[in-house]
Design a protein around this motif. Structure first.
Motif, PDB file in Angstrom:
ATOM      1  N   ARG A 186       0.837  -1.328  -0.083  1.00 36.88           N
ATOM      2  CA  ARG A 186      -0.052   0.023   0.155  1.00 36.88           C
ATOM      3  C   ARG A 186       0.940   1.445  -0.172  1.00 36.88           C
ATOM      4  O   ARG A 186       0.450   2.436  -0.677  1.00 36.88           O
ATOM      5  CB  ARG A 186      -0.849  -0.039   1.201  1.00 36.88           C
ATOM      6  N   ILE A 187       1.942   1.202   0.753  1.00 34.05           N
ATOM      7  CA  ILE A 187       3.012   2.283   0.508  1.00 34.05           C
ATOM      8  C   ILE A 187       3.270   2.751  -0.850  1.00 34.05           C
ATOM      9  O   ILE A 187       3.446   3.832  -1.211  1.00 34.05           O
ATOM     10  CB  ILE A 187       3.981   2.028   1.447  1.00 34.05           C
ATOM     11  N   VAL A 188       3.528   1.695  -1.610  1.00 34.28           N
ATOM     12  CA  VAL A 188       4.193   1.775  -2.950  1.00 34.28           C
ATOM     13  C   VAL A 188       3.099   2.419  -3.695  1.00 34.28           C
ATOM     14  O   VAL A 188       3.252   3.290  -4.470  1.00 34.28           O
ATOM     15  CB  VAL A 188       4.653   0.512  -3.484  1.00 34.28           C
ATOM     16  N   LEU A 189       1.708   1.538  -3.527  1.00 36.57           N
ATOM     17  CA  LEU A 189       0.706   2.337  -4.097  1.00 36.57           C
ATOM     18  C   LEU A 189       0.411   3.919  -3.908  1.00 36.57           C
ATOM     19  O   LEU A 189       0.174   4.697  -4.947  1.00 36.57           O
ATOM     20  CB  LEU A 189      -0.764   1.441  -3.488  1.00 36.57           C
ATOM     21  N   SER A 190       0.650   4.109  -2.708  1.00 39.54           N
ATOM     22  CA  SER A 190       0.502   5.399  -2.152  1.00 39.54           C
ATOM     23  C   SER A 190       1.671   6.425  -2.882  1.00 39.54           C
ATOM     24  O   SER A 190       1.360   7.643  -3.324  1.00 39.54           O
ATOM     25  CB  SER A 190       0.400   5.879  -0.923  1.00 39.54           C
ATOM     26  N   LYS A 220      -6.186 -10.443   0.440  1.00 41.01           N
ATOM     27  CA  LYS A 220      -6.039  -9.101   0.507  1.00 41.01           C
ATOM     28  C   LYS A 220      -4.685  -8.733  -0.174  1.00 41.01           C
ATOM     29  O   LYS A 220      -4.656  -7.332  -0.583  1.00 41.01           O
ATOM     30  CB  LYS A 220      -6.237  -8.610   1.969  1.00 41.01           C
ATOM     31  N   VAL A 221      -3.595  -9.219   0.180  1.00 41.66           N
ATOM     32  CA  VAL A 221      -2.304  -8.578  -0.266  1.00 41.66           C
ATOM     33  C   VAL A 221      -2.536  -8.854  -1.870  1.00 41.66           C
ATOM     34  O   VAL A 221      -1.730  -7.934  -2.247  1.00 41.66           O
ATOM     35  CB  VAL A 221      -1.241  -9.663   0.619  1.00 41.66           C
ATOM     36  N   LYS A 222      -2.803  -9.789  -2.232  1.00 41.53           N
ATOM     37  CA  LYS A 222      -2.864 -10.215  -3.756  1.00 41.53           C
ATOM     38  C   LYS A 222      -3.638  -9.044  -4.328  1.00 41.53           C
ATOM     39  O   LYS A 222      -3.145  -8.157  -5.344  1.00 41.53           O
ATOM     40  CB  LYS A 222      -3.647 -11.378  -3.947  1.00 41.53           C
ATOM     41  N   THR A 223      -4.849  -8.698  -3.813  1.00 40.90           N
ATOM     42  CA  THR A 223      -5.689  -7.533  -4.399  1.00 40.90           C
ATOM     43  C   THR A 223      -5.044  -6.315  -4.330  1.00 40.90           C
ATOM     44  O   THR A 223      -4.738  -5.676  -5.298  1.00 40.90           O
ATOM     45  CB  THR A 223      -6.797  -7.424  -3.368  1.00 40.90           C
ATOM     46  N   MET A 224      -4.311  -6.063  -3.038  1.00 43.48           N
ATOM     47  CA  MET A 224      -3.658  -4.660  -3.016  1.00 43.48           C
ATOM     48  C   MET A 224      -2.491  -4.619  -4.111  1.00 43.48           C
ATOM     49  O   MET A 224      -2.239  -3.615  -4.418  1.00 43.48           O
ATOM     50  CB  MET A 224      -3.236  -4.593  -1.457  1.00 43.48           C
ATOM     51  N   THR A 225      -1.626  -5.802  -4.317  1.00 41.52           N
ATOM     52  CA  THR A 225      -0.582  -5.811  -5.201  1.00 41.52           C
ATOM     53  C   THR A 225      -1.102  -5.439  -6.634  1.00 41.52           C
ATOM     54  O   THR A 225      -0.315  -4.708  -7.603  1.00 41.52           O
ATOM     55  CB  THR A 225       0.145  -7.086  -5.230  1.00 41.52           C
ATOM     56  N   ALA A 226      -2.203  -5.912  -6.928  1.00 43.31           N
ATOM     57  CA  ALA A 226      -2.779  -5.956  -8.359  1.00 43.31           C
ATOM     58  C   ALA A 226      -3.024  -4.339  -8.340  1.00 43.31           C
ATOM     59  O   ALA A 226      -2.825  -3.746  -9.274  1.00 43.31           O
ATOM     60  CB  ALA A 226      -3.976  -6.639  -8.670  1.00 43.31           C
ATOM     61  N   LEU A 227      -3.657  -3.607  -7.377  1.00 39.87           N
ATOM     62  CA  LEU A 227      -4.019  -2.327  -7.468  1.00 39.87           C
ATOM     63  C   LEU A 227      -2.711  -1.383  -7.525  1.00 39.87           C
ATOM     64  O   LEU A 227      -2.793  -0.471  -8.286  1.00 39.87           O
ATOM     65  CB  LEU A 227      -4.632  -1.926  -6.476  1.00 39.87           C
ATOM     66  N   CYS A 228      -1.727  -1.987  -6.927  1.00 37.39           N
ATOM     67  CA  CYS A 228      -0.506  -1.280  -6.875  1.00 37.39           C
ATOM     68  C   CYS A 228       0.034  -1.207  -8.247  1.00 37.39           C
ATOM     69  O   CYS A 228       0.636  -0.212  -8.778  1.00 37.39           O
ATOM     70  CB  CYS A 228       0.570  -1.962  -5.560  1.00 37.39           C
TER      71      CYS A 228
END
Length: 248
Positions: A186-190, A220-228
């Motif tokens: 999430r930090i990388v996404l932000s 949840k980690v998978k989903t966040m990584t895809a978004l990232c």
């Protein structure tokens, strides 16, 4: 209250002076405000970080605070941080608790002001202090805490440079706790959302440390990584597709 200045202890007198200056900054006329802000800034080291933040932070959290007043207090914290430098280190956590919620405020200007303070705080306190202070919140069970911490870390990264933050991010994305991995991604996404095309020079490194999240055992980690990945691609477009080779 009307009190006799001679009856006060030095600490109480200092507290009272700070309160009077803050009242002028918050509610005074423009000349009063200017003079009070200058006095507070010039004497910041004499007053001490403890006395200053014990007065300013509760004011900032006040539910009756108007936008203009908040703006003035943010300005005040900014100046004080600049003046105090490394003396703010013991108060980093206190300041973050008050400022982090601004990062997800519905008001655009509140978010900008929150980023400004955290950016200046990172420059004053240094990366090691920021990481040590925010580390426990990375694998917090509370989703809200993790979200605000991720955004704050992104601001620290943009203030102090992504290369400085990369080794830490790499460690977080490989840790055993899924909450920490989730926050790391999430930090990388932000960062991608915050820096836009400024992410390009660091794209390869950021993709490399987050790519394994695509095959993480936690959904949840998978989903966040895809978004990232999507956010990184969007920020870098139309460049940088070769950086995604490992992930693709």
């Amino acid at each position: 209250d009307t009190v006799n200045a001679e009856d006060l202890s030095p600490a109480e007198a200092r507290e009272r002076t700070i309160m009077m200056l803050l009242l002028k900054i918050k509610s005074g006329t423009p000349p009063q405000r200017k003079s009070a802000l200058r006095q507070l800034t010039d004497r910041a080291r004499d007053f001490g970080a403890d006395a200053l933040f014990n007065q300013i932070l509760p004011l900032l959290m006040s539910p009756t605070l108007e936008d203009q007043e908040r703006h003035l207090l943010v300005k005040c914290i900014d100046r004080v941080l600049y003046k105090l430098g490394e003396l703010v280190r013991p108060f980093v956590h206190k300041i973050l608790v008050v400022i982090e919620p601004l990062l997800i405020d519905s008001d655009y200007y509140a978010r900008v002001e929150g980023r400004e303070i955290i950016s200046n705080l990172a420059k004053a306190a240094g990366l090691a202090t920021m990481i040590a202070t925010m580390r426990p919140d990375i694998d917090s069970d509370n989703e809200y805490v993790r979200n605000t911490t991720a955004r704050a870390f992104a601001v620290v990264g943009s203030a102090l440079g992504i290369p400085a933050l990369l080794p830490f991010l790499k460690a977080v994305c490989q840790t055993k706790s899924w909450q920490a991995r989730h926050t790391g991604v999430r930090i990388v996404l932000s960062l991608a959302q915050l820096l836009g095309s400024g992410i390009l020079p660091h794209l390869k490194g950021l993709v490399a440390i987050t790519a394994q999240g695509l095959v993480d055992e936690n959904l949840k980690v998978k989903t966040m990584t895809a978004l990232c990945m999507a956010a990184l691609a969007e920020s870098a477009a139309p460049y940088g597709i070769e950086a995604f080779d490992t992930a693709l």
